[in-house]
Design a protein around this motif. Structure first.
Motif, PDB file in Angstrom:
ATOM      1  N   LYS A 400       0.791  -1.162   0.030  1.00 59.40           N
ATOM      2  CA  LYS A 400       0.043   0.135   0.006  1.00 59.40           C
ATOM      3  C   LYS A 400       0.767   1.231  -0.124  1.00 59.40           C
ATOM      4  O   LYS A 400       0.413   2.237  -0.731  1.00 59.40           O
ATOM      5  CB  LYS A 400      -0.937   0.073   1.275  1.00 59.40           C
ATOM      6  CG  LYS A 400      -0.307   0.116   2.546  1.00 59.40           C
ATOM      7  CD  LYS A 400      -1.319   0.368   3.622  1.00 59.40           C
ATOM      8  CE  LYS A 400      -0.643   0.094   4.951  1.00 59.40           C
ATOM      9  NZ  LYS A 400      -1.018   0.722   6.178  1.00 59.40           N
ATOM     10  N   THR A 401       1.882   1.192   0.750  1.00 57.37           N
ATOM     11  CA  THR A 401       2.685   2.444   0.818  1.00 57.37           C
ATOM     12  C   THR A 401       3.300   2.875  -0.683  1.00 57.37           C
ATOM     13  O   THR A 401       3.292   4.180  -0.960  1.00 57.37           O
ATOM     14  CB  THR A 401       4.026   2.242   1.657  1.00 57.37           C
ATOM     15  OG1 THR A 401       3.588   1.667   2.815  1.00 57.37           O
ATOM     16  CG2 THR A 401       4.777   3.566   1.801  1.00 57.37           C
ATOM     17  N   GLN A 420      -5.963   4.022   1.259  1.00 54.61           N
ATOM     18  CA  GLN A 420      -5.803   4.271   2.792  1.00 54.61           C
ATOM     19  C   GLN A 420      -7.206   3.967   3.619  1.00 54.61           C
ATOM     20  O   GLN A 420      -6.889   3.452   4.620  1.00 54.61           O
ATOM     21  CB  GLN A 420      -5.660   5.797   2.754  1.00 54.61           C
ATOM     22  CG  GLN A 420      -5.285   6.386   3.964  1.00 54.61           C
ATOM     23  CD  GLN A 420      -4.773   7.971   3.870  1.00 54.61           C
ATOM     24  OE1 GLN A 420      -3.654   8.255   3.332  1.00 54.61           O
ATOM     25  NE2 GLN A 420      -5.655   8.656   4.958  1.00 54.61           N
ATOM     26  N   VAL A 421      -8.104   4.261   2.688  1.00 57.48           N
ATOM     27  CA  VAL A 421      -9.595   3.781   3.562  1.00 57.48           C
ATOM     28  C   VAL A 421      -9.793   2.388   4.019  1.00 57.48           C
ATOM     29  O   VAL A 421     -10.351   2.180   5.075  1.00 57.48           O
ATOM     30  CB  VAL A 421     -10.783   4.425   2.684  1.00 57.48           C
ATOM     31  CG1 VAL A 421     -10.794   3.414   1.548  1.00 57.48           C
ATOM     32  CG2 VAL A 421     -12.249   4.391   3.420  1.00 57.48           C
ATOM     33  N   ARG A 422      -9.059   1.530   3.374  1.00 54.24           N
ATOM     34  CA  ARG A 422      -9.208   0.114   3.536  1.00 54.24           C
ATOM     35  C   ARG A 422      -8.426  -0.130   4.977  1.00 54.24           C
ATOM     36  O   ARG A 422      -8.587  -1.383   5.351  1.00 54.24           O
ATOM     37  CB  ARG A 422      -8.700  -0.628   2.277  1.00 54.24           C
ATOM     38  CG  ARG A 422      -9.767  -0.697   1.247  1.00 54.24           C
ATOM     39  CD  ARG A 422      -9.234  -1.074  -0.137  1.00 54.24           C
ATOM     40  NE  ARG A 422     -10.288  -1.731  -0.794  1.00 54.24           N
ATOM     41  CZ  ARG A 422     -10.966  -0.974  -1.612  1.00 54.24           C
ATOM     42  NH1 ARG A 422     -10.645   0.264  -1.759  1.00 54.24           N
ATOM     43  NH2 ARG A 422     -11.895  -1.354  -2.536  1.00 54.24           N
ATOM     44  N   PHE A 423      -7.685   0.897   5.517  1.00 58.26           N
ATOM     45  CA  PHE A 423      -6.800   0.379   6.603  1.00 58.26           C
ATOM     46  C   PHE A 423      -7.170   1.328   7.726  1.00 58.26           C
ATOM     47  O   PHE A 423      -6.841   1.612   8.654  1.00 58.26           O
ATOM     48  CB  PHE A 423      -5.549   0.678   6.225  1.00 58.26           C
ATOM     49  CG  PHE A 423      -5.126  -0.499   5.265  1.00 58.26           C
ATOM     50  CD1 PHE A 423      -4.440  -1.839   5.795  1.00 58.26           C
ATOM     51  CD2 PHE A 423      -5.101  -0.220   4.046  1.00 58.26           C
ATOM     52  CE1 PHE A 423      -4.448  -2.822   4.716  1.00 58.26           C
ATOM     53  CE2 PHE A 423      -4.381  -1.286   2.918  1.00 58.26           C
ATOM     54  CZ  PHE A 423      -4.416  -2.322   3.399  1.00 58.26           C
ATOM     55  N   GLU A 424      -8.322   2.320   7.629  1.00 54.06           N
ATOM     56  CA  GLU A 424      -8.967   3.160   8.567  1.00 54.06           C
ATOM     57  C   GLU A 424      -9.943   2.379   9.321  1.00 54.06           C
ATOM     58  O   GLU A 424     -10.989   1.773   9.090  1.00 54.06           O
ATOM     59  CB  GLU A 424      -9.401   4.230   7.972  1.00 54.06           C
ATOM     60  CG  GLU A 424      -8.442   5.226   7.372  1.00 54.06           C
ATOM     61  CD  GLU A 424      -9.077   6.472   6.603  1.00 54.06           C
ATOM     62  OE1 GLU A 424     -10.354   6.612   6.700  1.00 54.06           O
ATOM     63  OE2 GLU A 424      -8.440   6.987   6.109  1.00 54.06           O
TER      64      GLU A 424
ATOM     65  N   ALA B 248     -17.202   3.850  -2.376  1.00 56.75           N
ATOM     66  CA  ALA B 248     -17.133   5.176  -2.717  1.00 56.75           C
ATOM     67  C   ALA B 248     -15.662   5.732  -3.105  1.00 56.75           C
ATOM     68  O   ALA B 248     -15.359   6.475  -4.012  1.00 56.75           O
ATOM     69  CB  ALA B 248     -17.544   6.130  -1.522  1.00 56.75           C
ATOM     70  N   ALA B 249     -14.922   5.239  -2.238  1.00 56.52           N
ATOM     71  CA  ALA B 249     -13.493   5.545  -2.517  1.00 56.52           C
ATOM     72  C   ALA B 249     -12.969   5.191  -4.218  1.00 56.52           C
ATOM     73  O   ALA B 249     -12.092   6.115  -4.593  1.00 56.52           O
ATOM     74  CB  ALA B 249     -12.471   5.220  -1.416  1.00 56.52           C
ATOM     75  N   ALA B 350      -8.935  -5.470  -3.805  1.00 58.61           N
ATOM     76  CA  ALA B 350      -8.019  -5.151  -4.914  1.00 58.61           C
ATOM     77  C   ALA B 350      -8.814  -4.006  -5.643  1.00 58.61           C
ATOM     78  O   ALA B 350      -9.498  -4.114  -6.634  1.00 58.61           O
ATOM     79  CB  ALA B 350      -8.495  -6.498  -5.976  1.00 58.61           C
ATOM     80  N   SER B 351      -8.640  -2.788  -4.867  1.00 56.38           N
ATOM     81  CA  SER B 351      -8.822  -1.572  -5.239  1.00 56.38           C
ATOM     82  C   SER B 351      -8.124  -1.272  -6.768  1.00 56.38           C
ATOM     83  O   SER B 351      -7.084  -1.290  -7.017  1.00 56.38           O
ATOM     84  CB  SER B 351      -8.414  -0.608  -4.163  1.00 56.38           C
ATOM     85  OG  SER B 351      -8.774   0.677  -4.715  1.00 56.38           O
TER      86      SER B 351
END
Lengths: 428, 428
Positions: A400-401, A420-424, B248-249, B350-351
């Motif tokens: 992700k980074t 990012q939203v997937r790790f909030e 949404a993201a 898998a975004s």
């Protein structure tokens, strides 16, 4: 044919000057008008153009299955048998082109892969007019069948005498059940947009005249197309041991197609050059299409006499011919020198017409130097690829980074936030 | 975003009405004028258009290697590292696309085969202007390198501040040493014809704006091109268990590209539809490119609420989207329902931006429904095929009758005689 001797540099410069810069703005405007008319008026436009261009007042566009069957029955049994033999060879060759997708599951939590899916609906253009090309039906339809294309739609110009039985026999042999009697730019437009009778297709393949080629080019993007075909060409490479009669016959088989056809011999032997010219003269005398062949040879043919085999291949690669015959000793050994050619015929007995009809490789080939970047028609033309990925949360975490860094480097913050939203915590 | 519920038939009809029939005759004329000018005046035209369109008075078109190196040095180390990580994934994925030729020697005296040869010279178009896309350099250049392309030439619009360092870093990482600062239709024309400075290439790949796409289409045939790209799109398929924040993201990451971008959710859950809309609103607030994204969502976005998973896939296949996210339970099990899509993203993690940058499959993808017939950019785009055959005299003898029958059926006597002459005693 004119014999031109010289150094590689001289001959290469000679060839480079020959690029014809045909201005086709007039044709383009005419084709655009036809396309617009077919798009607006559908079948009605097709009937009207067929009357205008083919002098046929059609009662209907689509052939009945009984008409296809009748054409098959009316075809001479030895022709049917020859078409079946061709089908067997074309099929066995093209089956080797079939590709499957792949899956890559080498990294923990990551699946990546590629599907290879058939194109759903394909339109095949088969030229007509005074000519009849059952072999083109096979060469276009069989790779599509092998690729798994569900619906194959054939269009071919109407003829006052009805479609040639041999053409219908070839269609039946390939399992084609949809044939529409419409050719030219109007036939291509009908396939691209669909009409009341003709279905819209995803891709159009097959050679045609300049109107067909122009329509295909204009509609590229609305549909896919195979390539843009121009006049046909052959380059024969021969040494002093080659057979002048064979070479002349092969050059003539190219030249009889069309007054624009290009037949070129590149040899290291002045003697062979002269003997081929003698053979051309003697063989031309009794050739039914001799006038066409002679005009093609006079205007577009040439015999180049060069110093060595390196120059032969250098000139040939500069031309990037549709057909290449290598009539040299140990021809297979020269294959690695071929950089740009559609189809290669190795040795004295791999005559080009053998490839046109029976050997199995496709005869729909890149012309006019486009073998630099286009390929023979094949199974690959009738499929498309779809990629896929699957990542677990852990696998995404590991990368992700980098995704976020690159998204922000490109100024695409929403891209970064989608990761990012997937790790909030609160979003889960 | 507007939520539209209905039966499959209703929604399918709704989609079918949305085909935009943009009249691009004006753009076409402008692009043709630019192409003619570049063909006639070469570099001089490029300098002049660059001043006119990019407001840059260039001293030279080509970057020095030291300038590329300087860009690399000026790029943040973490960006270089991320580009290297992307390169590794892109390379490992695309290596699996590499094809070899084949030889078939199953029949006595007959050798048939196919070579797969790299295209010699390729031009890569990298968009510029206000944007910078180092990732596009990787996605275009790495498959070309894997295919064995000898010469890769990159063009990208000039910028008053000079080219972005990240772009130059990406080029260096890919081993690109030829970069020309010229964009738009003039950049495409320069690659197609060559100029004093820029080499003529065999194929042009890479996305660009409507001028670039139009120039590529017009010059198709003079050079090969990859595809004609339009605005970008994503379709997300979600069920009631999917995460509205993630969806949404992902929709926003598509929408932020461009006011013409198309972000579509197709779900079986009215609740998810509403929650996604709420999430869109809340996430939009802080998005730097929020205005662009909002306009895209308002004008081209939609949420379809459908009855079942069959309807989800039917609508999706009708759209044939560039990007497809399957946020359903057991997503891999649905892969076989995908008929037309460029790249598929399976499951909640898998975004789509993961695929844009790092996962490895290509991000140059067919848009605007052309996934029906075009494929993601790949190694196959950088090769061409050449067929070959070799027949002994005996092998030809076994098939000569069929060749001659078919040649005569097509009225091509010289074709038949090219075979016949090889069996005439006096000609040997």
């Amino acid at each position: 044919m004119k014999i031109i001797s010289g150094s590689l540099m001289e001959l290469s410069a000679h060839l480079a000057r020959q690029t014809d810069s045909q201005d086709d703005a007039v044709i383009e405007e005419r084709v655009k008008a036809i396309i617009a008319e077919v798009k607006a008026k559908g079948d009605q436009a097709l009937f009207s153009y067929t009357e205008q261009f083919d002098q046929v007042a059609l009662a209907k566009l689509k052939l009945d299955l009984t008409e296809i069957e009748r054409g098959y029955q009316e075809t001479a049994p030895e022709v049917v048998q020859a078409l079946e033999a061709a089908k067997a060879n074309i099929t066995s060759f093209h089956l080797k082109q079939k590709q499957s997708g792949f899956v890559d599951a080498e990294k923990a939590g990551v699946i990546r892969g590629q599907l290879v899916l058939p194109i759903e609906t394909v339109g095949i253009y088969v030229p007509g007019g005074t000519a009849r090309y059952p072999s083109s039906v096979l060469m276009n339809a069989l790779p599509a069948k092998i690729a798994g294309v569900k619906r194959i739609v054939m269009v071919t110009p109407a003829s006052p005498e009805g479609l040639p039985p041999g053409l219908l026999a070839a269609a039946k042999i390939c399992g084609i059940e949809e044939i529409y009697q419409v050719g030219g730019a109007q036939g291509i437009a009908a396939l691209a947009f669909g009409t009341e009778t003709i279905p819209k297709v995803d891709k159009i393949v097959g050679p045609g005249n300049v109107y067909v080629a122009t329509a295909k080019k204009i509609l590229f993007g609305t549909v896919a197309i195979d390539m843009i075909a121009g006049p046909s060409e052959v380059v024969v490479l021969a040494d002093e041991a080659a057979n002048p009669a064979f070479i002349a016959a092969d050059l003539l088989s190219q030249a009889e197609h069309d007054v624009l056809a290009r037949a070129i011999l590149i040899t290291t032997s002045q003697l062979i050059a002269e003997k081929v010219n003698e053979e051309l003269e003697s063989q031309l005398v009794t050739l039914p299409r001799g006038a066409i062949a002679r005009e093609a040879l006079d205007n577009h043919g040439a015999i180049f006499v060069v110093e060595d085999v390196t120059s032969q291949f250098a000139l040939m690669n500069q031309i990037a011919p549709e057909h290449l015959e290598i009539q040299l000793a140990d021809p297979l050994a020269h294959l690695s020198r071929v950089k740009h050619a559609g189809s290669v015929f190795l040795g004295a007995y791999a005559s080009e017409p053998l490839g046109d009809y029976l050997a199995g490789p496709n005869h729909v080939l890149p012309t006019s130097g486009t073998a630099r970047f286009f390929s023979p028609l094949g199974v690959e033309d009738f499929v498309k690829r779809t990629a896929f990925i699957s990542y677990t949360k852990e696998a995404l975490a590991a990368e992700k980074t980098e995704v976020m860094i690159l998204a922000r480097e490109e100024g695409l913050e929403a891209h970064a936030r989608a990761i990012q939203v997937r790790f909030e915590e609160e979003k889960k």
